[in-house]
Design a protein around this motif. Structure first.
Motif, PDB file in Angstrom:
ATOM      1  N   THR A   8       0.806  -1.221   0.000  1.00 28.00           N
ATOM      2  CA  THR A   8       0.000   0.000   0.000  1.00 28.00           C
ATOM      3  C   THR A   8       0.835   1.264   0.000  1.00 28.00           C
ATOM      4  N   GLU A   9       2.157   1.119   0.115  1.00 36.59           N
ATOM      5  CA  GLU A   9       3.033   2.279   0.105  1.00 36.59           C
ATOM      6  C   GLU A   9       4.405   1.839  -0.376  1.00 36.59           C
ATOM      7  N   LEU A  10       5.166   2.798  -0.864  1.00 34.88           N
ATOM      8  CA  LEU A  10       6.510   2.511  -1.340  1.00 34.88           C
ATOM      9  C   LEU A  10       7.453   3.567  -0.788  1.00 34.88           C
ATOM     10  N   LEU A  50       5.156  12.132  -1.783  1.00 36.00           N
ATOM     11  CA  LEU A  50       5.728  13.262  -1.063  1.00 36.00           C
ATOM     12  C   LEU A  50       7.247  13.133  -1.098  1.00 36.00           C
ATOM     13  N   LEU A  51       7.917  14.224  -1.469  1.00 37.12           N
ATOM     14  CA  LEU A  51       9.377  14.272  -1.528  1.00 37.12           C
ATOM     15  C   LEU A  51       9.901  15.145  -0.398  1.00 37.12           C
ATOM     16  N   SER A  74      11.417   9.888   0.342  1.00 39.16           N
ATOM     17  CA  SER A  74      10.136  10.085  -0.328  1.00 39.16           C
ATOM     18  C   SER A  74       9.216   8.946   0.064  1.00 39.16           C
ATOM     19  N   LEU A  75       7.937   9.190  -0.094  1.00 34.62           N
ATOM     20  CA  LEU A  75       6.962   8.138   0.141  1.00 34.62           C
ATOM     21  C   LEU A  75       5.898   8.216  -0.932  1.00 34.62           C
ATOM     22  N   ILE A  76       5.678   7.087  -1.603  1.00 38.81           N
ATOM     23  CA  ILE A  76       4.545   6.972  -2.515  1.00 38.81           C
ATOM     24  C   ILE A  76       3.452   6.281  -1.717  1.00 38.81           C
ATOM     25  N   TRP A  77       2.371   6.999  -1.515  1.00 28.62           N
ATOM     26  CA  TRP A  77       1.218   6.544  -0.752  1.00 28.62           C
ATOM     27  C   TRP A  77       0.015   6.822  -1.645  1.00 28.62           C
ATOM     28  N   PRO A  78      -0.254   5.912  -2.592  1.00 27.22           N
ATOM     29  CA  PRO A  78      -1.183   6.197  -3.673  1.00 27.22           C
ATOM     30  C   PRO A  78      -2.469   6.888  -3.235  1.00 27.22           C
ATOM     31  N   GLN A 128      -0.467  14.256   7.022  1.00 28.70           N
ATOM     32  CA  GLN A 128      -0.615  12.821   7.283  1.00 28.70           C
ATOM     33  C   GLN A 128       0.556  12.032   6.701  1.00 28.70           C
ATOM     34  N   THR A 129       1.015  12.447   5.529  1.00 26.90           N
ATOM     35  CA  THR A 129       2.124  11.748   4.884  1.00 26.90           C
ATOM     36  C   THR A 129       3.428  11.996   5.632  1.00 26.90           C
TER      37      THR A 129
END
Length: 196
Positions: free
Chosen positions: A49-51, A78-79, A70-74, A148-149
Motif C-alpha cells: 500500500t506504500e513505497l 511526497l518528496l 520520499s513516500l509513494i502513498w497512492p 498525514q504523509t
C-alpha cells in the motif's frame, strides 16, 4: 512492487521461509519484503500500500544516515530534500518529449533543485496518478494529506536500518574501504553487503 519484494516472492516460490533468525537475534527489525507472486500471476491488486524511497542524510552516501527521502502513498508522492535538515533530491529535472537531447547534461546538473521541506509552505506533494510528471505541487492545496504523509514518513523512519558504512571522510579512503570488502572467490569477485 518494490525491488525488495523479489526476496519474499522468490522465497515463496522456492517454499523457503524468508524470515531471518540471525538478524532478529541481532536486534534488527524484520524485512518488509512481500510475497507478490499472486499479484504477478493473477494480476490481482497488490497488498503493498506504500513505497518508501530511500535517501541519505545530506545526500552523503558515504556516511550519511539512511533516510526516508520520499513516500509513494497512492495516489500521492511526497518528496523531502534540498535544504538544511532535509534530505537531498539532486538532479530534479523534467525532460522534453524527446530525450536525451544535446542539452540533457545541462538539465541533469542544474542548480535549480527544488526545496522539499516538512511544511505545506515549502513541501512537495504530487498526485502521481493524475500528474505523472510531478509538475503540479499540491502541498499547499492539500495540507491535510501533506501532514498525514509526513507523520507516516516519520513512523517509517523509525524502522529504517542505517548501517555504519564507513568512518572514512576522504573519497579515496572510502573507495579503499569498499575495495577491501571485495573477496576473490573461485576466480570471481563478490561484494559483501557488510563492513567489519
Amino acid at each position: 512492487m518494490a525491488g525488495w519484494d523479489w526476496y519474499a516472492t522468490l522465497a515463496g516460490l522456492a517454499q523457503v521461509d524468508p524470515s531471518d533468525d540471525k538478524a532478529a537475534a541481532a536486534g534488527l527489525k524484520p524485512h518488509d519484503s512481500l510475497d507478490l507472486w499472486r499479484t504477478l500471476s493473477t494480476m490481482k491488486q497488490t497488498p503493498r500500500t506504500e513505497l518508501i524511497i530511500g535517501s541519505a542524510e545530506g545526500a552523503n552516501v558515504k556516511s550519511g544516515k539512511t533516510m526516508v527521502g520520499s513516500l509513494i502513498w497512492p495516489p500521492y508522492k511526497l518528496l523531502l530534500g534540498a535544504g538544511e535538515g532535509y534530505r537531498e533530491h539532486l538532479g530534479s529535472v523534467w525532460s522534453s518529449e524527446v530525450a536525451p537531447t544535446s542539452n540533457t547534461g545541462a538539465q541533469l546538473f542544474s542548480s535549480e533543485d527544488p526545496v522539499c521541506g516538512r511544511t505545506p509552505a515549502d513541501g512537495c506533494l504530487f498526485n502521481i496518478w493524475q500528474d505523472q510528471g510531478e509538475h503540479h505541487n499540491l502541498a499547499m492545496s492539500e495540507p491535510e494529506v501533506f501532514e498525514q504523509t509526513i507523520i507516516r514518513i516519520d513512523e517509517l523512519q523509525e524502522t529504517v536500518y542505517s548501517p555504519i558504512r564507513s568512518s572514512a571522510t576522504d573519497g579515496q579512503e572510502f573507495l579503499a574501504v569498499c575495495r577491501s570488502e571485495i573477496e576473490p572467490e573461485e576466480g570471481l569477485f563478490h561484494l559483501r553487503p557488510w563492513l567489519h
